[in-house]
Design a protein around this motif. Structure first.
Motif, PDB file in Angstrom:
ATOM      1  N   TRP A 126       6.197   7.914   4.439  1.00 25.55           N
ATOM      2  CA  TRP A 126       7.433   7.119   4.418  1.00 25.55           C
ATOM      3  C   TRP A 126       8.639   7.863   4.970  1.00 25.55           C
ATOM      4  CZ3 TRP A 126       4.009   7.908   0.530  1.00 25.55           C
ATOM      5  CH2 TRP A 126       4.302   8.911  -0.396  1.00 25.55           C
ATOM      6  N   THR A 178       0.835  -1.207   0.000  1.00 25.16           N
ATOM      7  CA  THR A 178       0.000   0.000   0.000  1.00 25.16           C
ATOM      8  C   THR A 178       0.867   1.253   0.000  1.00 25.16           C
ATOM      9  OG1 THR A 178      -0.214  -0.275   2.385  1.00 25.16           O
ATOM     10  CG2 THR A 178      -2.102  -0.902   1.067  1.00 25.16           C
ATOM     11  N   LEU A 179       2.029   1.166   0.655  1.00 24.91           N
ATOM     12  CA  LEU A 179       2.913   2.333   0.678  1.00 24.91           C
ATOM     13  C   LEU A 179       3.442   2.629  -0.729  1.00 24.91           C
ATOM     14  CD1 LEU A 179       5.439   3.092   3.437  1.00 24.91           C
ATOM     15  CD2 LEU A 179       6.044   3.531   1.085  1.00 24.91           C
ATOM     16  N   ARG A 196      -0.823   9.725 -13.527  1.00 27.82           N
ATOM     17  CA  ARG A 196      -1.263   9.707 -12.126  1.00 27.82           C
ATOM     18  C   ARG A 196      -0.968  11.026 -11.427  1.00 27.82           C
ATOM     19  NH1 ARG A 196       1.416   4.103 -11.971  1.00 27.82           N
ATOM     20  NH2 ARG A 196      -0.173   2.998 -13.151  1.00 27.82           N
ATOM     21  N   GLN A 197       0.018  11.767 -11.933  1.00 26.59           N
ATOM     22  CA  GLN A 197       0.257  13.097 -11.370  1.00 26.59           C
ATOM     23  C   GLN A 197      -0.889  14.033 -11.755  1.00 26.59           C
ATOM     24  OE1 GLN A 197       1.577  16.079 -13.355  1.00 26.59           O
ATOM     25  NE2 GLN A 197       1.014  17.131 -11.453  1.00 26.59           N
ATOM     26  N   ARG A 204       1.914  -0.841 -17.274  1.00 30.98           N
ATOM     27  CA  ARG A 204       1.412   0.478 -16.853  1.00 30.98           C
ATOM     28  C   ARG A 204       1.863   0.812 -15.433  1.00 30.98           C
ATOM     29  NH1 ARG A 204       0.743   4.067 -20.256  1.00 30.98           N
ATOM     30  NH2 ARG A 204      -0.722   5.192 -18.937  1.00 30.98           N
ATOM     31  N   GLU A 205       2.981   0.263 -15.048  1.00 30.39           N
ATOM     32  CA  GLU A 205       3.581   0.548 -13.736  1.00 30.39           C
ATOM     33  C   GLU A 205       2.626   0.317 -12.568  1.00 30.39           C
ATOM     34  OE1 GLU A 205       5.763   4.211 -13.645  1.00 30.39           O
ATOM     35  OE2 GLU A 205       7.042   3.590 -15.304  1.00 30.39           O
ATOM     36  N   ARG A 206       1.898  -0.788 -12.616  1.00 30.99           N
ATOM     37  CA  ARG A 206       1.081  -1.201 -11.468  1.00 30.99           C
ATOM     38  C   ARG A 206       1.784  -2.384 -10.833  1.00 30.99           C
ATOM     39  NH1 ARG A 206      -2.644  -2.221 -15.955  1.00 30.99           N
ATOM     40  NH2 ARG A 206      -3.769  -0.293 -16.437  1.00 30.99           N
ATOM     41  N   MET A 265      -5.051  12.350  -9.923  1.00 32.29           N
ATOM     42  CA  MET A 265      -4.467  11.859  -8.683  1.00 32.29           C
ATOM     43  C   MET A 265      -5.508  11.272  -7.735  1.00 32.29           C
ATOM     44  SD  MET A 265      -1.819  13.811  -6.189  1.00 32.29           S
ATOM     45  CE  MET A 265      -0.717  14.126  -7.563  1.00 32.29           C
ATOM     46  N   GLU A 287       2.088   1.754  -3.534  1.00 30.13           N
ATOM     47  CA  GLU A 287       0.955   2.222  -4.348  1.00 30.13           C
ATOM     48  C   GLU A 287       0.630   3.686  -4.053  1.00 30.13           C
ATOM     49  OE1 GLU A 287      -2.390  -0.422  -4.042  1.00 30.13           O
ATOM     50  OE2 GLU A 287      -1.995  -1.222  -6.041  1.00 30.13           O
ATOM     51  N   SER A 288       0.721   4.073  -2.771  1.00 28.58           N
ATOM     52  CA  SER A 288       0.461   5.470  -2.421  1.00 28.58           C
ATOM     53  C   SER A 288       1.415   6.399  -3.154  1.00 28.58           C
ATOM     54  CB  SER A 288       0.651   5.708  -0.924  1.00 28.58           C
ATOM     55  OG  SER A 288      -0.279   4.989  -0.198  1.00 28.58           O
ATOM     56  N   ARG A 289       2.657   5.964  -3.247  1.00 29.66           N
ATOM     57  CA  ARG A 289       3.640   6.813  -3.925  1.00 29.66           C
ATOM     58  C   ARG A 289       3.357   6.873  -5.419  1.00 29.66           C
ATOM     59  NH1 ARG A 289       9.488   6.612  -1.051  1.00 29.66           N
ATOM     60  NH2 ARG A 289       9.581   8.452  -2.384  1.00 29.66           N
ATOM     61  N   LEU A 290       2.917   5.748  -5.989  1.00 30.06           N
ATOM     62  CA  LEU A 290       2.545   5.761  -7.410  1.00 30.06           C
ATOM     63  C   LEU A 290       1.380   6.719  -7.646  1.00 30.06           C
ATOM     64  CD1 LEU A 290       2.634   1.943  -8.288  1.00 30.06           C
ATOM     65  CD2 LEU A 290       4.360   3.657  -8.847  1.00 30.06           C
ATOM     66  N   MET A 291       0.420   6.721  -6.707  1.00 33.38           N
ATOM     67  CA  MET A 291      -0.754   7.597  -6.836  1.00 33.38           C
ATOM     68  C   MET A 291      -0.357   9.062  -6.872  1.00 33.38           C
ATOM     69  SD  MET A 291      -3.347   5.914  -4.145  1.00 33.38           S
ATOM     70  CE  MET A 291      -3.776   4.189  -4.280  1.00 33.38           C
ATOM     71  N   LEU A 292       0.746   9.389  -6.191  1.00 37.55           N
ATOM     72  CA  LEU A 292       1.176  10.784  -6.165  1.00 37.55           C
ATOM     73  C   LEU A 292       1.971  11.154  -7.413  1.00 37.55           C
ATOM     74  CD1 LEU A 292       2.123  11.036  -2.414  1.00 37.55           C
ATOM     75  CD2 LEU A 292       0.331  12.314  -3.559  1.00 37.55           C
ATOM     76  N   GLY A 293       2.018  10.236  -8.380  1.00 40.23           N
ATOM     77  CA  GLY A 293       2.670  10.541  -9.646  1.00 40.23           C
ATOM     78  C   GLY A 293       4.154  10.224  -9.669  1.00 40.23           C
ATOM     79  N   GLU A 294       4.617   9.407  -8.727  1.00 35.93           N
ATOM     80  CA  GLU A 294       6.033   9.017  -8.763  1.00 35.93           C
ATOM     81  C   GLU A 294       6.190   7.818  -9.702  1.00 35.93           C
ATOM     82  OE1 GLU A 294       7.560   8.471  -4.811  1.00 35.93           O
ATOM     83  OE2 GLU A 294       7.113  10.530  -4.242  1.00 35.93           O
ATOM     84  N   ASP A 295       7.343   7.708 -10.359  1.00 35.73           N
ATOM     85  CA  ASP A 295       7.547   6.533 -11.208  1.00 35.73           C
ATOM     86  C   ASP A 295       8.047   5.379 -10.326  1.00 35.73           C
ATOM     87  OD1 ASP A 295      10.301   6.763 -10.838  1.00 35.73           O
ATOM     88  OD2 ASP A 295      10.603   7.885 -12.680  1.00 35.73           O
ATOM     89  N   PRO A 342       2.751   6.283 -17.236  1.00 38.68           N
ATOM     90  CA  PRO A 342       1.831   6.062 -16.103  1.00 38.68           C
ATOM     91  C   PRO A 342       2.023   7.090 -14.996  1.00 38.68           C
ATOM     92  CG  PRO A 342       2.834   4.005 -16.764  1.00 38.68           C
ATOM     93  CD  PRO A 342       3.488   5.071 -17.574  1.00 38.68           C
ATOM     94  N   SER A 343       3.279   7.445 -14.683  1.00 33.51           N
ATOM     95  CA  SER A 343       3.508   8.386 -13.590  1.00 33.51           C
ATOM     96  C   SER A 343       2.992   9.778 -13.948  1.00 33.51           C
ATOM     97  CB  SER A 343       4.992   8.447 -13.243  1.00 33.51           C
ATOM     98  OG  SER A 343       5.745   8.750 -14.374  1.00 33.51           O
ATOM     99  N   GLU A 369      -0.600   6.935   3.525  1.00 36.97           N
ATOM    100  CA  GLU A 369       0.698   6.371   3.923  1.00 36.97           C
ATOM    101  C   GLU A 369       1.779   7.456   3.976  1.00 36.97           C
ATOM    102  OE1 GLU A 369       1.459   3.148   4.560  1.00 36.97           O
ATOM    103  OE2 GLU A 369      -0.458   2.220   4.025  1.00 36.97           O
TER     104      GLU A 369
END
Lengths: 260, 209
Positions: free
Chosen positions: B83, A160-161, B70-71, A254-256, B74, A163-171, B66-67, B81
């Protein structure tokens, strides 16, 4: 200096000690004593077999034969890494990820060492090439397997951590930075520790073997230092590559994160 | 051209969804638990394999990295979470005291170890963290689930202000009927494996008055 010969009976006595160990353990942990026993049998069979192969390869001195034997060793190492991964389902790519990482790092370093440091005639002389590749592969195997295992564990636990970072647009590289760093660290710590402890707490196996076989201690130490440095480099680069490929393997196109 | 378009989007158990969201709209998404609301948001953020297409400003998700997608689109999950040690380290440009004040937060909480913060504080900081990365569409999965009434209203006011600027929109899963009435321009509900869309009578009546 001449070498004291060791007979099969001498080996039998040593094996007897391990049998006692297996017996003592049998009551508390039958599984462990079974594992000890199987490992002992494998050790004897595999090394006896390799002695025959080495005798043949040494006599032939054929570069293709030496390279081919090396490839077989890499494939076996890749298979071993795949089997050692305990978390999650088996992924078809794991064998290739680990074999490729070990192949690149150990072959490149081995050939580099043979050409620039040992300079035997011919450069691929099996007396040097095979033991060198073997030691590199053995240690890289440990590193690669530790790093891939660690990576799997943390990807599963910290799903989940990530995934959370992916949601924020990180690669995927930003999102898994700390997991990859941990995997690299846990893989390289044994190598770092053994370098730091060499000569003080432990006498490294290769050097000890050479001295037992009658070599000059100073030369044996030089060889040992060279081997240690090569192992550190080989394990490091192999692990780096495996961590990179192993991380990529756990994401889809798709980076999932794939399910583990 | 709509800001966000869903074209034949299929996620189990919901049948093909075709819908659009215009700039500055707030869509409230409703449906019983297990109906696929969260999965729909995950699919829109391209975090769930799906059939069909999602387009932002006429650009399909698959044409962007993909990134990058998602940016812009969002998702803010219900469980936030962290970190790093403190909230501040998670921000590219840490928010000002004035901005924090809008959500009843202060600068000290930004520098406090995350473990010392309450669930509600973490949820509001999580919202700020997402907005800090400058999305176009915000997908909220119960963004006020851990908040008391006062803070819920503060978040709603903050998001109303946010969405009214530039090309922005919100799709928001909520279980609170009053919240849906307060916030929605349109209400999407998932019933019997289909998505239906209606305008929010309450809000449009108020605007007429």
């Amino acid at each position: 200096m001449n070498i004291q010969p060791i007979s099969v009976i001498d080996l039998g006595i040593a094996a007897f000690l391990v049998c006692i160990l297996a017996l003592v353990n049998h009551r508390t942990s039958p599984q462990l004593s079974k594992d000890i026993f199987i490992a002992m049998i494998r050790l004897v069979l595999q090394l006896s077999l390799i002695a025959l192969v080495l005798k043949y390869v040494f006599a032939e001195r054929n570069i293709l034969l030496i390279g081919g034997l090396g490839l077989v060793m890499v494939a076996l190492a890749g298979y071993e890494v795949k089997n050692r991964i305990s978390t999650g389902r088996t992924l078809a790519g794991t064998f290739w990820v680990s074999s490729f990482s070990m192949f690149i790092s150990s072959y490149v370093i081995c050939i580099f060492c043979l050409l620039t440091m040992i300079k035997a005639d011919p450069w691929y002389h099996p007396q040097y090439a095979i033991p060198l590749l073997g030691m590199l592969l053995g240690n890289t195997l440990t590193g690669v397997s530790l790093s891939l295992n660690r990576l799997r564990d943390s990807f599963k636990v910290q799903r989940t951590l990530i995934e959370s970072r992916l949601m924020l647009g990180e690669d995927i590289w930003q999102a898994t930075l700390s997991q990859r760093r941990e995997a690299m660290t846990s893989a390289l710590i044994p190598t770092i520790n053994s370098m730091a402890a060499a000569g003080i707490v432990s006498l490294p196996g290769m050097m000890t073997g050479q001295i037992l076989a009658g070599a000059d201690p100073e030369l044996a130490v030089r060889y040992q230092i060279m081997i240690f440095l090569l192992i550190a480099a080989g394990t490091g680069f192999g692990t780096y590559l495996a961590t990179y490929l192993g991380s990529k393997q756990l994401f889809d196109d798709r980076e999932r994160l794939i399910s583990l | 051209m709509s800001l966000l378009m869903l074209h034949d989007l299929c996620i189990e158990p919901v049948k093909a969804i075709t819908a659009k969201v215009e700039a500055q709209q707030v869509i409230m998404l409703m449906g019983s638990s297990g109906s696929g609301k969260s999965r729909l948001l995950y699919a829109i953020a391209d975090l769930l394999p799906h059939q069909g297409e999602v387009k932002l400003e006429n650009q399909a998700a698959t044409t962007l990295a993909p990134s990058q997608w998602r940016q812009k689109v969002m998702l803010l999950p219900s469980q936030i979470e962290w970190w790093y040690e403190t909230a501040e380290e998670h921000f590219f440009n840490p928010p000002t005291a004035k901005e924090l004040q809008k959500l009843n937060l202060c600068l000290e909480q930004l520098k406090e170890p995350i473990v010392n913060l309450s669930t509600g504080q973490k949820q509001r900081l999580g919202l700020l963290r997402a907005i800090n990365r400058n999305p176009t569409i915000l997908l909220l999965d119960e963004a006020t689930a851990n908040l008391d009434h006062e803070n819920t209203l503060a978040v709603e006011a903050y998001l109303k202000e946010w969405v009214s600027q530039e090309n922005r929109a919100i799709i928001w899963i909520s279980h609170l009927p009053e919240q849906v009435e307060r916030m929605a321009d349109y209400i999407w509900s998932i019933n019997e494996q289909a998505l239906t869309c209606r305008t929010n009578q309450e809000k449009s009546n108020k605007q007429l008055l």
